[in-house]
Design a protein around this motif. Sequence first.
Motif, PDB file in Angstrom:
ATOM      1  N   SER A  84     -12.362  -4.502   9.165  1.00 33.20           N
ATOM      2  CA  SER A  84     -11.567  -6.408   8.185  1.00 33.20           C
ATOM      3  C   SER A  84     -10.320  -5.463   8.061  1.00 33.20           C
ATOM      4  O   SER A  84      -9.656  -4.533   8.801  1.00 33.20           O
ATOM      5  N   SER A  85      -9.100  -6.956   7.931  1.00 34.42           N
ATOM      6  CA  SER A  85      -7.962  -6.661   7.580  1.00 34.42           C
ATOM      7  C   SER A  85      -7.648  -6.863   6.365  1.00 34.42           C
ATOM      8  O   SER A  85      -8.432  -7.809   5.711  1.00 34.42           O
ATOM      9  N   VAL A  86      -6.699  -6.371   5.676  1.00 35.83           N
ATOM     10  CA  VAL A  86      -6.144  -6.500   4.362  1.00 35.83           C
ATOM     11  C   VAL A  86      -4.564  -7.701   4.500  1.00 35.83           C
ATOM     12  O   VAL A  86      -3.734  -7.574   4.874  1.00 35.83           O
TER      13      VAL A  86
ATOM     14  N   ASP B  23      -2.479  -5.590   7.885  1.00 32.05           N
ATOM     15  CA  ASP B  23      -2.312  -4.527   8.102  1.00 32.05           C
ATOM     16  C   ASP B  23      -2.591  -3.584  10.378  1.00 32.05           C
ATOM     17  O   ASP B  23      -3.806  -5.042  10.573  1.00 32.05           O
TER      18      ASP B  23
ATOM     19  N   ASN C 292     -11.421 -13.343   4.613  1.00 35.80           N
ATOM     20  CA  ASN C 292     -12.956 -11.598   3.313  1.00 35.80           C
ATOM     21  C   ASN C 292     -12.035 -11.979   2.381  1.00 35.80           C
ATOM     22  O   ASN C 292     -11.362 -12.188   1.854  1.00 35.80           O
ATOM     23  N   GLU C 293     -12.229 -11.346   1.573  1.00 38.86           N
ATOM     24  CA  GLU C 293     -11.596 -10.831  -0.366  1.00 38.86           C
ATOM     25  C   GLU C 293     -10.288 -10.454  -0.341  1.00 38.86           C
ATOM     26  O   GLU C 293     -10.108 -10.210  -1.437  1.00 38.86           O
ATOM     27  N   SER C 294      -9.577  -9.857   1.395  1.00 37.44           N
ATOM     28  CA  SER C 294      -8.863  -9.057   0.758  1.00 37.44           C
ATOM     29  C   SER C 294      -7.595  -9.453   1.550  1.00 37.44           C
ATOM     30  O   SER C 294      -6.489  -9.449   1.362  1.00 37.44           O
ATOM     31  N   GLY C 295      -7.785 -11.584   1.259  1.00 43.26           N
ATOM     32  CA  GLY C 295      -6.313 -12.210   1.117  1.00 43.26           C
ATOM     33  C   GLY C 295      -6.353 -12.227   3.132  1.00 43.26           C
ATOM     34  O   GLY C 295      -5.553 -12.675   3.324  1.00 43.26           O
TER      35      GLY C 295
ATOM     36  N   THR D 226       2.469 -12.147   1.690  1.00 44.54           N
ATOM     37  CA  THR D 226       2.256 -13.595   0.844  1.00 44.54           C
ATOM     38  C   THR D 226       2.663 -13.934   1.384  1.00 44.54           C
ATOM     39  O   THR D 226       4.241 -13.751   0.401  1.00 44.54           O
TER      40      THR D 226
ATOM     41  N   THR E 177       0.752  -0.986  -0.214  1.00 45.46           N
ATOM     42  CA  THR E 177      -0.138   0.122   0.194  1.00 45.46           C
ATOM     43  C   THR E 177       0.634   1.209  -0.013  1.00 45.46           C
ATOM     44  O   THR E 177       1.819   1.184   0.187  1.00 45.46           O
TER      45      THR E 177
ATOM     46  N   ASP F 130     -11.713 -11.459   8.388  1.00 42.27           N
ATOM     47  CA  ASP F 130     -13.404 -10.004   8.797  1.00 42.27           C
ATOM     48  C   ASP F 130     -13.103 -10.284  10.512  1.00 42.27           C
ATOM     49  O   ASP F 130     -12.899 -11.745  10.847  1.00 42.27           O
TER      50      ASP F 130
END
Length: 209
Positions: free
Chosen positions: A92-94, A118, A137-140, A98, A26, A143
């Motif tokens: 939520s987390s991102v 994050d 979640n969809e951010s990898g 990876t 980011t 939540d």
Amino acid sequence: RISTSAIKRLSLHCQSQYLQQFPIFTTTSNRIFENAKRNASTTGTFNYIQEEIKDANDRYNGILTIRETNDRGWGLHVTRSKPFSIGEKIMSSVALSTSHVRDSHSVQVGWDKHVLMDLPARFINHSCDANVGIRDNESGAYDFFAIREIEFGEELLWDYEASEYEVSAFETCLCGSSKCRKVLGGFKMSGETIRDLYGEYYANYLKDR
């Protein structure tokens, strides 16, 4: 016996080290990381963690805040006046990076996938009697949901064995809960307990076990 100040220094040292080991994707985190490298070369200390904390606290102003605990380094506390109700999503987390290799600072999201989350999620401390559960979640990453009512001022706590198949960072648990399991071996060791405690609120990849 290790003093509280020594634990805090170790915590800050570890928090500074893992961002050197993983790529950050980011814009904000890249700026923070570059500042950290400059500060390290001139002062020998990292200021980026305070900047990253400020950014997270600004984003969650009036909801959550990161602050130092008495005995475990950083922690995440509720600042919303209205209690979080059971099943309510808190945040939520991102996934910032990876890896296929488990690290003491990573969170496991798949059999061969470990991520660096994050802030503020990265600073949720462990408890064997957690008040927060997780969903993919969809951010990898994950939540985080309240699994009991959580009131103003309470620290958010989640159970690391709800995501880690094996625990490599530490084995002896010192969470202080009256329900402490004393030894953390991961879902591999405590899967039945995790299912009983948290229902649906644990990592998807572990639900096939």
